[in-house]
Design a protein around this motif. Structure first.
Motif, PDB file in Angstrom:
ATOM      1  N   LEU A  39       0.826  -1.210   0.000  1.00 17.25           N
ATOM      2  CA  LEU A  39       0.000   0.000   0.000  1.00 17.25           C
ATOM      3  C   LEU A  39       0.859   1.259   0.000  1.00 17.25           C
ATOM      4  O   LEU A  39       0.603   2.196  -0.757  1.00 17.25           O
ATOM      5  N   VAL A  40       1.885   1.279   0.842  1.00 21.03           N
ATOM      6  CA  VAL A  40       2.775   2.436   0.915  1.00 21.03           C
ATOM      7  C   VAL A  40       3.473   2.654  -0.419  1.00 21.03           C
ATOM      8  O   VAL A  40       3.536   3.780  -0.923  1.00 21.03           O
ATOM      9  N   ARG A  41       3.965   1.578  -1.031  1.00 17.44           N
ATOM     10  CA  ARG A  41       4.628   1.700  -2.338  1.00 17.44           C
ATOM     11  C   ARG A  41       3.682   2.276  -3.385  1.00 17.44           C
ATOM     12  O   ARG A  41       4.045   3.168  -4.145  1.00 17.44           O
ATOM     13  N   TYR A  42       2.470   1.775  -3.401  1.00 14.10           N
ATOM     14  CA  TYR A  42       1.488   2.242  -4.358  1.00 14.10           C
ATOM     15  C   TYR A  42       1.188   3.731  -4.151  1.00 14.10           C
ATOM     16  O   TYR A  42       1.157   4.514  -5.111  1.00 14.10           O
ATOM     17  N   ILE A  43       0.990   4.130  -2.897  1.00 13.80           N
ATOM     18  CA  ILE A  43       0.715   5.540  -2.596  1.00 13.80           C
ATOM     19  C   ILE A  43       1.895   6.424  -2.992  1.00 13.80           C
ATOM     20  O   ILE A  43       1.715   7.485  -3.578  1.00 13.80           O
ATOM     21  N   GLN A  44       3.102   5.956  -2.738  1.00  8.04           N
ATOM     22  CA  GLN A  44       4.285   6.738  -3.105  1.00  8.04           C
ATOM     23  C   GLN A  44       4.404   6.880  -4.615  1.00  8.04           C
ATOM     24  O   GLN A  44       4.751   7.941  -5.117  1.00  8.04           O
ATOM     25  N   GLN A  45       4.104   5.808  -5.355  1.00 10.12           N
ATOM     26  CA  GLN A  45       4.151   5.861  -6.815  1.00 10.12           C
ATOM     27  C   GLN A  45       3.114   6.852  -7.345  1.00 10.12           C
ATOM     28  O   GLN A  45       3.401   7.648  -8.238  1.00 10.12           O
ATOM     29  N   LYS A  46       1.913   6.784  -6.822  1.00  9.16           N
ATOM     30  CA  LYS A  46       0.849   7.677  -7.265  1.00  9.16           C
ATOM     31  C   LYS A  46       1.169   9.115  -6.885  1.00  9.16           C
ATOM     32  O   LYS A  46       0.877  10.045  -7.631  1.00  9.16           O
ATOM     33  N   GLY A  47       1.739   9.294  -5.703  1.00  6.34           N
ATOM     34  CA  GLY A  47       2.103  10.641  -5.248  1.00  6.34           C
ATOM     35  C   GLY A  47       3.187  11.265  -6.092  1.00  6.34           C
ATOM     36  O   GLY A  47       3.191  12.460  -6.341  1.00  6.34           O
ATOM     37  N   ALA A  48       4.122  10.431  -6.563  1.00 10.81           N
ATOM     38  CA  ALA A  48       5.222  10.945  -7.404  1.00 10.81           C
ATOM     39  C   ALA A  48       4.696  11.385  -8.756  1.00 10.81           C
ATOM     40  O   ALA A  48       5.240  12.302  -9.371  1.00 10.81           O
TER      41      ALA A  48
END
Length: 120
Positions: free
Chosen positions: A109-118
């Protein structure tokens, strides 16, 4: 414009809240009058007045007698704070429950959120 399942006055109030949150209506900006709303959207003036009364009660707008309605000082931040608190309970808790059921790890979940945030 107002074709959702909620009562029209609720949709009007939400539309104005969203405009304040998005910055389309800044603090101190004059808001369309209830008569203008009724004419523009072909609704009953009492419906628009009910939405405006709700926003006045919430401190989002205020009435200046004889002049009109205006976005209140601090309205955007008040709305943001309220929505931030509701975001977790109204939205994120459901997502986390579904992720748990699907076996999605917190790291995923954290990885996905970081990817979307970038990409935002």
């Amino acid at each position: 414009m107002f074709d959702g399942p909620e009562p029209i006055y609720v949709q009007i109030a939400e539309h104005l809240r969203r405009q304040v949150l998005d910055g389309a209506l800044a603090e101190g900006d004059q808001v369309m009058s209830t008569t203008q709303y009724a004419t523009t959207y072909r609704i009953n003036p009492a419906t628009a007045a009910k939405a405006f009364a709700q926003l006045v009660d919430e401190g989002v707008i205020y009435k200046q007698r004889g002049v009109g309605m205006f976005v209140a000082d601090g309205a955007r931040e008040r709305l943001r704070e309220h929505r931030r608190g509701a975001f977790f309970t109204d939205h994120l808790d459901q997502v986390l429950d579904e992720a748990r059921v699907l076996g999605i790890s917190p790291d995923d979940l954290v990885r996905y959120i970081q990817q979307k945030g970038a990409g935002a």
